[in-house]
Write a protein that holds these residues in place. Structure first.
Motif, PDB file in Angstrom:
ATOM      1  N   VAL A  48      -1.761  10.329  12.413  1.00 26.47           N
ATOM      2  CA  VAL A  48      -2.286   9.102  11.830  1.00 26.47           C
ATOM      3  C   VAL A  48      -3.664   9.295  11.219  1.00 26.47           C
ATOM      4  CG1 VAL A  48      -0.905   7.567  13.242  1.00 26.47           C
ATOM      5  CG2 VAL A  48      -3.117   8.351  14.092  1.00 26.47           C
ATOM      6  N   SER A  49      -4.209  10.495  11.303  1.00 24.19           N
ATOM      7  CA  SER A  49      -5.464  10.807  10.633  1.00 24.19           C
ATOM      8  C   SER A  49      -5.465  12.303  10.349  1.00 24.19           C
ATOM      9  CB  SER A  49      -6.660  10.409  11.511  1.00 24.19           C
ATOM     10  OG  SER A  49      -6.656  11.141  12.715  1.00 24.19           O
ATOM     11  N   GLY A  50      -6.426  12.761   9.511  1.00 21.12           N
ATOM     12  CA  GLY A  50      -6.453  14.173   9.156  1.00 21.12           C
ATOM     13  C   GLY A  50      -6.545  15.063  10.384  1.00 21.12           C
ATOM     14  N   GLY A  51      -6.081  16.294  10.242  1.00 24.07           N
ATOM     15  CA  GLY A  51      -6.148  17.259  11.335  1.00 24.07           C
ATOM     16  C   GLY A  51      -5.017  18.256  11.258  1.00 24.07           C
ATOM     17  N   ASP A  52      -4.969  19.153  12.229  1.00 22.84           N
ATOM     18  CA  ASP A  52      -3.940  20.190  12.276  1.00 22.84           C
ATOM     19  C   ASP A  52      -2.610  19.602  12.737  1.00 22.84           C
ATOM     20  OD1 ASP A  52      -5.921  21.911  11.529  1.00 22.84           O
ATOM     21  OD2 ASP A  52      -6.107  22.897  13.480  1.00 22.84           O
ATOM     22  N   SER A  58       4.880  15.379  10.573  1.00 27.76           N
ATOM     23  CA  SER A  58       4.532  14.776   9.295  1.00 27.76           C
ATOM     24  C   SER A  58       3.236  13.989   9.383  1.00 27.76           C
ATOM     25  CB  SER A  58       5.663  13.869   8.793  1.00 27.76           C
ATOM     26  OG  SER A  58       5.858  12.791   9.676  1.00 27.76           O
ATOM     27  N   ALA A  59       2.567  13.913   8.258  1.00 31.26           N
ATOM     28  CA  ALA A  59       1.368  13.091   8.114  1.00 31.26           C
ATOM     29  C   ALA A  59       1.785  11.801   7.416  1.00 31.26           C
ATOM     30  CB  ALA A  59       0.337  13.828   7.270  1.00 31.26           C
ATOM     31  N   GLY A 126      -2.811  15.596  -3.994  1.00 33.25           N
ATOM     32  CA  GLY A 126      -3.658  15.850  -2.828  1.00 33.25           C
ATOM     33  C   GLY A 126      -3.318  17.125  -2.082  1.00 33.25           C
ATOM     34  N   THR A 127      -2.474  17.980  -2.672  1.00 34.04           N
ATOM     35  CA  THR A 127      -1.999  19.190  -1.990  1.00 34.04           C
ATOM     36  C   THR A 127      -2.731  20.434  -2.477  1.00 34.04           C
ATOM     37  OG1 THR A 127       0.193  18.190  -1.832  1.00 34.04           O
ATOM     38  CG2 THR A 127       0.062  20.557  -1.463  1.00 34.04           C
ATOM     39  N   ALA A 128      -3.016  21.354  -1.554  1.00 39.27           N
ATOM     40  CA  ALA A 128      -3.630  22.643  -1.891  1.00 39.27           C
ATOM     41  C   ALA A 128      -3.169  23.692  -0.886  1.00 39.27           C
ATOM     42  CB  ALA A 128      -5.153  22.537  -1.882  1.00 39.27           C
ATOM     43  N   VAL A 129      -3.253  24.957  -1.282  1.00 40.18           N
ATOM     44  CA  VAL A 129      -2.912  26.075  -0.400  1.00 40.18           C
ATOM     45  C   VAL A 129      -4.183  26.877  -0.141  1.00 40.18           C
ATOM     46  CG1 VAL A 129      -1.552  28.185  -0.138  1.00 40.18           C
ATOM     47  CG2 VAL A 129      -0.532  26.178  -1.244  1.00 40.18           C
ATOM     48  N   PHE A 130      -4.432  27.167   1.126  1.00 40.25           N
ATOM     49  CA  PHE A 130      -5.580  27.959   1.555  1.00 40.25           C
ATOM     50  C   PHE A 130      -5.075  29.234   2.220  1.00 40.25           C
ATOM     51  CE2 PHE A 130      -7.485  23.980   0.822  1.00 40.25           C
ATOM     52  CZ  PHE A 130      -8.867  24.056   0.901  1.00 40.25           C
ATOM     53  N   LYS A 186      -6.914  10.167  -0.957  1.00 39.95           N
ATOM     54  CA  LYS A 186      -8.197  10.098  -1.651  1.00 39.95           C
ATOM     55  C   LYS A 186      -9.276   9.709  -0.657  1.00 39.95           C
ATOM     56  CE  LYS A 186     -10.587   7.988  -5.527  1.00 39.95           C
ATOM     57  NZ  LYS A 186     -10.542   6.999  -6.601  1.00 39.95           N
ATOM     58  N   ASP A 187     -10.368  10.478  -0.651  1.00 43.17           N
ATOM     59  CA  ASP A 187     -11.504  10.247   0.250  1.00 43.17           C
ATOM     60  C   ASP A 187     -11.139  10.390   1.724  1.00 43.17           C
ATOM     61  OD1 ASP A 187     -13.086   9.676  -2.008  1.00 43.17           O
ATOM     62  OD2 ASP A 187     -12.476   7.577  -1.961  1.00 43.17           O
ATOM     63  N   GLY A 188     -10.005  11.024   2.017  1.00 41.15           N
ATOM     64  CA  GLY A 188      -9.603  11.206   3.410  1.00 41.15           C
ATOM     65  C   GLY A 188      -9.831  12.624   3.879  1.00 41.15           C
ATOM     66  N   GLU A 189      -9.624  12.838   5.164  1.00 43.37           N
ATOM     67  CA  GLU A 189      -9.689  14.181   5.737  1.00 43.37           C
ATOM     68  C   GLU A 189      -8.335  14.862   5.531  1.00 43.37           C
ATOM     69  OE1 GLU A 189     -12.356  15.733   7.105  1.00 43.37           O
ATOM     70  OE2 GLU A 189     -13.445  13.984   6.358  1.00 43.37           O
TER      71      GLU A 189
END
Length: 198
Positions: A48-52, A58-59, A126-130, A186-189
């Motif tokens: 329900v919020s950003g994190g691992d 699912s997020a 909002g997707t990226a690969v690190f 947007k503007d989220g973790e």
């Protein structure tokens, strides 16, 4: 929101050789490869919020779309990593990819609530690969409709309950020991799915 593409331009399609990536945090690899279904009530859990996040987790996040705010469930299904030779063939100047390989992240997005869409979606922006904690470089011109992937610009009609799998291709260091898929509102973790290369 524009989708930033900063890596070398493609001269030819990318052929990606899948290597086994094991997601950190356990889970069944077969689950991550199963076809998407509009019924996602069997999802293991939702952050329900950003994190691992763990494999298959699912997020849930909101995206401002043309007709209004849409809530999505997002899950990184897998990452396929190619070879240095494939990266070199994919761009005009092979020197631009020296020591780097393509990594293709497969992400499933499910429309959970909000208005139906008729002009596509911005959810994949909002997707990226690190790799090893550093953002990879977007491989410009990589095919969005690789096997198992849909081209996000071809998906126009999207209503509650519908799921689509979009892919993002990034160049990462060939010797990277871990790969992460990030997605954020947007503007989220960011939500982060971590994979180790074995």
């Amino acid at each position: 929101m524009p989708h930033h593409k900063t890596a070398p331009r493609l001269a030819a399609p990318v052929a990606v050789l899948a290597l086994v990536l094991t997601a950190c945090g356990g889970g069944d690899e077969a689950d991550a490869k199963s076809p998407a279904s509009p019924e996602v009530s069997v999802s293991p859990s939702r952050a329900v919020s950003g994190g691992d996040l763990a494999t298959g987790e699912s997020a849930t996040g909101k995206v401002a779309e043309g007709p209004g705010e849409v809530t999505y469930d997002v899950v990184a299904q897998k990452v396929e990593v190619g070879t240095e030779a494939e990266a070199a063939k994919a761009v005009a100047d092979a020197a631009d990819t020296e020591g780097r390989v393509p990594a293709v992240a497969h992400i499933r997005y499910t429309h959970r609530s909000g208005p139906a869409l008729t002009e596509g979606s911005a959810v994949h922006h909002g997707t990226a690969v690190f790799a090893d904690g550093q953002r990879g470089g977007v491989l410009i011109g990589a095919p969005d409709d690789a096997p198992g992937c849909e081209d996000p610009y071809d998906v126009r009609s999207w209503k509650q309950g519908d799921s689509h799998v979009f892919c993002e291709t990034y160049l990462i260091p060939a010797d990277a020991t871990s790969v992460e898929v990030h997605w954020e509102e947007k503007d989220g973790e960011p939500y982060v799915w971590k994979y180790s290369r074995k």
